[in-house]
Motif scaffolding. Sequence first.
Motif, mmCIF file in Angstrom:
data_model
loop_
_atom_site.group_PDB
_atom_site.id
_atom_site.type_symbol
_atom_site.label_atom_id
_atom_site.label_comp_id
_atom_site.label_asym_id
_atom_site.label_seq_id
_atom_site.Cartn_x
_atom_site.Cartn_y
_atom_site.Cartn_z
ATOM 1 N N PHE A 174 0.846 -1.184 0.000
ATOM 2 C CA PHE A 174 0.000 0.000 0.000
ATOM 3 C C PHE A 174 0.880 1.232 0.000
ATOM 4 O O PHE A 174 2.032 1.219 0.458
ATOM 5 N N TYR A 175 0.324 2.295 -0.537
ATOM 6 C CA TYR A 175 1.039 3.562 -0.670
ATOM 7 C C TYR A 175 0.071 4.687 -0.360
ATOM 8 O O TYR A 175 -1.065 4.691 -0.848
ATOM 9 N N GLN A 176 0.508 5.632 0.441
ATOM 10 C CA GLN A 176 -0.336 6.768 0.808
ATOM 11 C C GLN A 176 0.440 8.058 0.638
ATOM 12 O O GLN A 176 1.584 8.185 1.100
ATOM 13 N N HIS A 177 -0.191 9.004 -0.043
ATOM 14 C CA HIS A 177 0.375 10.340 -0.247
ATOM 15 C C HIS A 177 -0.489 11.327 0.534
ATOM 16 O O HIS A 177 -1.695 11.422 0.307
ATOM 17 N N MET A 178 0.134 12.033 1.477
ATOM 18 C CA MET A 178 -0.594 12.960 2.343
ATOM 19 C C MET A 178 -0.140 14.391 2.079
ATOM 20 O O MET A 178 1.051 14.660 1.893
ATOM 21 N N VAL A 179 -1.090 15.301 2.065
ATOM 22 C CA VAL A 179 -0.838 16.728 1.913
ATOM 23 C C VAL A 179 -1.277 17.390 3.218
ATOM 24 O O VAL A 179 -2.462 17.433 3.526
ATOM 25 N N VAL A 180 -0.317 17.853 3.992
ATOM 26 C CA VAL A 180 -0.596 18.399 5.320
ATOM 27 C C VAL A 180 -0.014 19.810 5.420
ATOM 28 O O VAL A 180 0.762 20.245 4.569
ATOM 29 N N GLN A 181 -0.422 20.525 6.465
ATOM 30 C CA GLN A 181 0.104 21.862 6.713
ATOM 31 C C GLN A 181 0.723 21.927 8.102
ATOM 32 O O GLN A 181 0.278 21.254 9.014
#
Length: 420
Positions: free
Chosen positions: A248-255
């Motif tokens: 599995f692969y997860q791409h997260m966009v956080v601040q």
Amino acid sequence: MGNSSTKEPPPAVVLVPPLFDFPPLAARTRMLESSYDLLFGKLALKCLFEDYYDEARHFSTRIMLKPIDDPHVDLIATVSGPLDHKPEENITGNALFRWQSNINDPHTFMDLYVSTTNPIFRMRSCAYYPKYGFGAFGIFPLLLKERQSSEDYGLMGLRYGSGNLSFGATLMPFAMKDELPKSAWLVSRMGRVTAGVQFEPHFGNAKLTNLMNWSCAIGYGVGSASPLSPSFNFSLELAKSSQFIASFYQHMVVQRRVQNPLEGNEVVGITNYIDFGFELQTRVDDIISSNDISDSTFQVGASWQANKNFLVKAKVGPLRSSMALAFKSWWKPSLTFSISAIRSHTDGKTQYGFGIRTEDLREASYQRADPNFVMLTPNKEHLAEGIVWKTGKRPMLQSDINTGNFDGLPKELRPLDKIL
């Protein structure tokens, strides 16, 4: 008489830095590869587990340049070798010259490859017609030190691609009469589920009825194809009817809050990109005991892009652990320096590798606050300087890509809805 007016403070902004390396270079030649080998998170996992991890006690340099007068062509040159010269290891160099018919469409191109190792000289060409979904490609090694198989004389392929379906086959035009195609694949997407099969015959028993020549996979994906939006992919694969692979692969966009004193007071946050991946491989046949560490293995990797200049990566496996640091300056052309540390779990030794890369193929299109992002705040409190941080609330971002508006995005960030 005087006219006095109170100047309102500038609105708070959140920096949206460009991704370190997007799109990946492998995406430029996706039409030469089987869709089965690129989907199911395979391309993203390959970038996560391999990019910037230079080989221990080795160096690598890469130059990627594009002339200003003709953006249709570019050149990639690479030199790599051991840090301490050994008789059995030589410094290798190669260069790739590419011509692309349309600067906005990377799928119709021709390139020439020269190298100090095999193949010494190779030509590749691809033509894809998005209106009809059909494409054709060829890979021809023109100079080789020795030709041992039919594949050394060249490959040709045909493919079809749409938003929900992809199939094709790779043929060897100079193969013997009893040799089957090099590969064939069929991949389909139904909503968030993607399933596919691939046929890759092996010499000696290249029959359609031999299950060892077949692989199948199924994946579940959530999110947009644009890296400015979070995404998640989980897949299961049975390769060659002998090896089971789960990933599995997860791409997260956080601040996060900006801690840089060089930034203005109106800059209250910055967008970060965090990637996490896991891959497990184990055999399902009884040829070799699954207790063997080389037969059943796994790896876990993560990366964090803190800003447009700094990237840190790490991965852990049963035999070794690695960590990589990369620093990038967005000059014209850009310059990237990386160092990787590899620690062996068997002897406890730590070795290092180094890399230097310079390029002007990919541009930083959104270093500052991107107009495609708007602050999600029910009132105008975010217009007050820093108040979103003083009250403990994190500024949230929403992109127009969630609503299908790609007009303001760079062309390399727009999802390719017409191609699976």
